[in-house]
Design a protein around this motif. Structure first.
Motif, PDB file in Angstrom:
ATOM      1  N   GLY A 162       0.762  -1.236   0.000  1.00 11.22           N
ATOM      2  CA  GLY A 162       0.000   0.000   0.000  1.00 11.22           C
ATOM      3  C   GLY A 162       0.791   1.284   0.000  1.00 11.22           C
ATOM      4  N   THR A 163       2.093   1.240  -0.290  1.00 12.10           N
ATOM      5  CA  THR A 163       2.886   2.474  -0.260  1.00 12.10           C
ATOM      6  C   THR A 163       2.449   3.468  -1.320  1.00 12.10           C
ATOM      7  N   HIS A 164       1.795   3.007  -2.384  1.00  7.31           N
ATOM      8  CA  HIS A 164       1.311   3.909  -3.429  1.00  7.31           C
ATOM      9  C   HIS A 164       0.197   4.819  -2.921  1.00  7.31           C
TER      10      HIS A 164
ATOM     11  N   GLY B 154       7.903   7.677   1.479  1.00  3.55           N
ATOM     12  CA  GLY B 154       8.937   6.721   1.857  1.00  3.55           C
ATOM     13  C   GLY B 154       8.601   5.845   3.041  1.00  3.55           C
ATOM     14  N   VAL B 155       7.369   5.972   3.584  1.00  5.54           N
ATOM     15  CA  VAL B 155       6.972   5.129   4.706  1.00  5.54           C
ATOM     16  C   VAL B 155       5.800   4.248   4.287  1.00  5.54           C
TER      17      VAL B 155
ATOM     18  N   TRP C   3       1.359   9.839   8.049  1.00 10.07           N
ATOM     19  CA  TRP C   3       0.394  10.773   8.625  1.00 10.07           C
ATOM     20  C   TRP C   3      -0.883  10.802   7.811  1.00 10.07           C
ATOM     21  N   ARG C   4      -0.764  10.797   6.484  1.00  7.63           N
ATOM     22  CA  ARG C   4      -1.952  10.855   5.645  1.00  7.63           C
ATOM     23  C   ARG C   4      -1.808   9.902   4.472  1.00  7.63           C
ATOM     24  N   ILE C   5      -2.898   9.217   4.150  1.00  9.33           N
ATOM     25  CA  ILE C   5      -2.921   8.345   2.982  1.00  9.33           C
ATOM     26  C   ILE C   5      -4.093   8.716   2.077  1.00  9.33           C
ATOM     27  N   ASP C   6      -4.007   8.276   0.829  1.00  6.72           N
ATOM     28  CA  ASP C   6      -5.037   8.544  -0.175  1.00  6.72           C
ATOM     29  C   ASP C   6      -6.219   7.617   0.061  1.00  6.72           C
TER      30      ASP C   6
END
Length: 364
Positions: A27-29, A36-37, A43-46
């Motif tokens: 899920g890094t995309h 890079g995390v 802190w925030r994801i899509d």
């Protein structure tokens, strides 16, 4: 709630709007910041509900909020149900996931598979329409909440209309036909606790379960009694008389100690009294409040083992605290996952009518 709470953004229709785009299995995309995390520490994801070709879209029915997180939110909101709902919506709006910035924890969800990316064909046994519980934390799961319908303060559960994304590496469990959904949600949220207890407890062990009157604690007391056997001793700890009374009535604990685990010396003395000073071979900490690390450490004998299942645990407090009092103990920080933990936890409800009745009573 006095009124339904809605998310401000418009609903996103089910669609593959990333045709041919393959996401990272972890899920890094989806990470927006910091780059890079992985999604959990981000802190925030899509949380746009348009899937990559290796993601699963879920229509969400209910959230089971981590106990430490829900307790913190309730306390901050002073028990006001609308403020609790507003806080949950605000966290998701800011972070794209239900990742409590104070406790760092999330929870899990149940829902129905709405769509699957074509790259997952043959890689999963899921199909569109299947009812599932995700076995990964809401602190890493892209989530949008369109509407909160009801908040169950006594169960840490929230009924919603919304959607979520499960990554290719994401764990899940199909909801069983013989157990009500809300009961399954409650037990699957803490499925790692009894599975890890089964690994840790040996015949003849003295086992202390801190928070033994709670959801995960009750499962651990039951499992510890099975594993320790007739030559072992299981001790449940809670500061609340009602929890201790329930422990006595269920009969799986040899002792029910009403003691506040944040008082480390009092905790040690209470355990020492019922073990003739031997203390515990295994301590399992399921408490959803902070500052119980030292109570668990002092209640453990040298070369004993402690499993900190609670997300309220501070690694720093536990590590430096054990060193500071000269305790040579092995400490396991709670991994909520153990292979086969979902089916194992559900099997406990099937094998114990008393445990099943308790969960049916508390969570339906």
């Amino acid at each position: 709630m006095s009124a339904h709470l809605r998310h401000a953004d418009p609903a996103v229709p089910h669609a593959l709007v990333h045709p041919g785009q393959h996401g990272c299995p972890y899920g890094t995309h989806r990470v927006i910041k910091p780059q890079g995390v992985l999604p959990q520490p981000a802190w925030r994801i899509d949380n746009t509900m348009s899937i990559y070709d290796n993601e699963i879209l879920i229509d969400v029915d209910a959230l089971n909020v981590d106990a430490a997180s829900f307790t913190q939110i309730k306390q901050a909101a002073k028990g006001d149900v609308d403020r609790i709902g507003a806080t949950i919506l605000d966290i998701v709006a800011q972070r794209g996931k239900l990742h409590n910035p104070v406790t760092g924890s999330g929870g899990m969800l149940i829902g129905r598979v709405a769509a699957m990316g074509p790259a997952l064909a043959g890689k999963t046994d899921l199909a569109v329409g299947d009812k599932v519980a995700t076995m990964v934390s809401l602190s890493l799961t892209p989530l949008r909440i369109d509407q909160i319908h009801r908040i169950h303060q006594d169960k840490d559960q929230v009924d919603i209309t919304g959607q979520a994304i499960l990554f290719e590496s994401g764990l899940y469990a199909r909801l069983p036909d013989d157990i009500p959904e809300k009961v399954a949600l409650a037990i699957l949220d803490v499925a790692g606790a009894p599975a890890q207890t089964a690994r840790l407890v040996q015949p003849g062990d003295t086992v202390v379960v801190v928070g033994g009157g709670g959801k995960s604690g009750t499962l651990c007391v039951y499992e510890a009694k099975k594993r320790a056997g007739p030559t072992g001793c299981v001790i449940g700890v809670s500061p609340f008389e009602k929890d201790c009374q329930r422990l006595r009535e269920l009969g799986w604990a040899d002792h029910a100690l009403q003691v506040d685990a944040t008082n480390a010396v009092a905790m040690m003395q209470a355990v020492a009294e019922v073990t003739q000073g031997r203390l515990a071979d295994v301590v399992i900490n399921c408490v959803n409040l902070t500052h119980t690390e030292m109570g668990s450490i002092l209640a453990t004998k040298d070369r004993g083992r402690i499993y900190f299942f609670s997300m309220a645990t501070s690694f720093t407090a536990a590590s430096l605290g054990a060193e500071g009092v000269g305790k040579d103990v092995d400490m396991l920080m709670g991994n909520g996952y153990a292979k086969g933990n979902a089916e194992y936890a559900l099997s406990l409800l099937r094998e114990s009518p008393a445990l099943r009745h308790l969960f049916d009573t508390l969570y339906v």
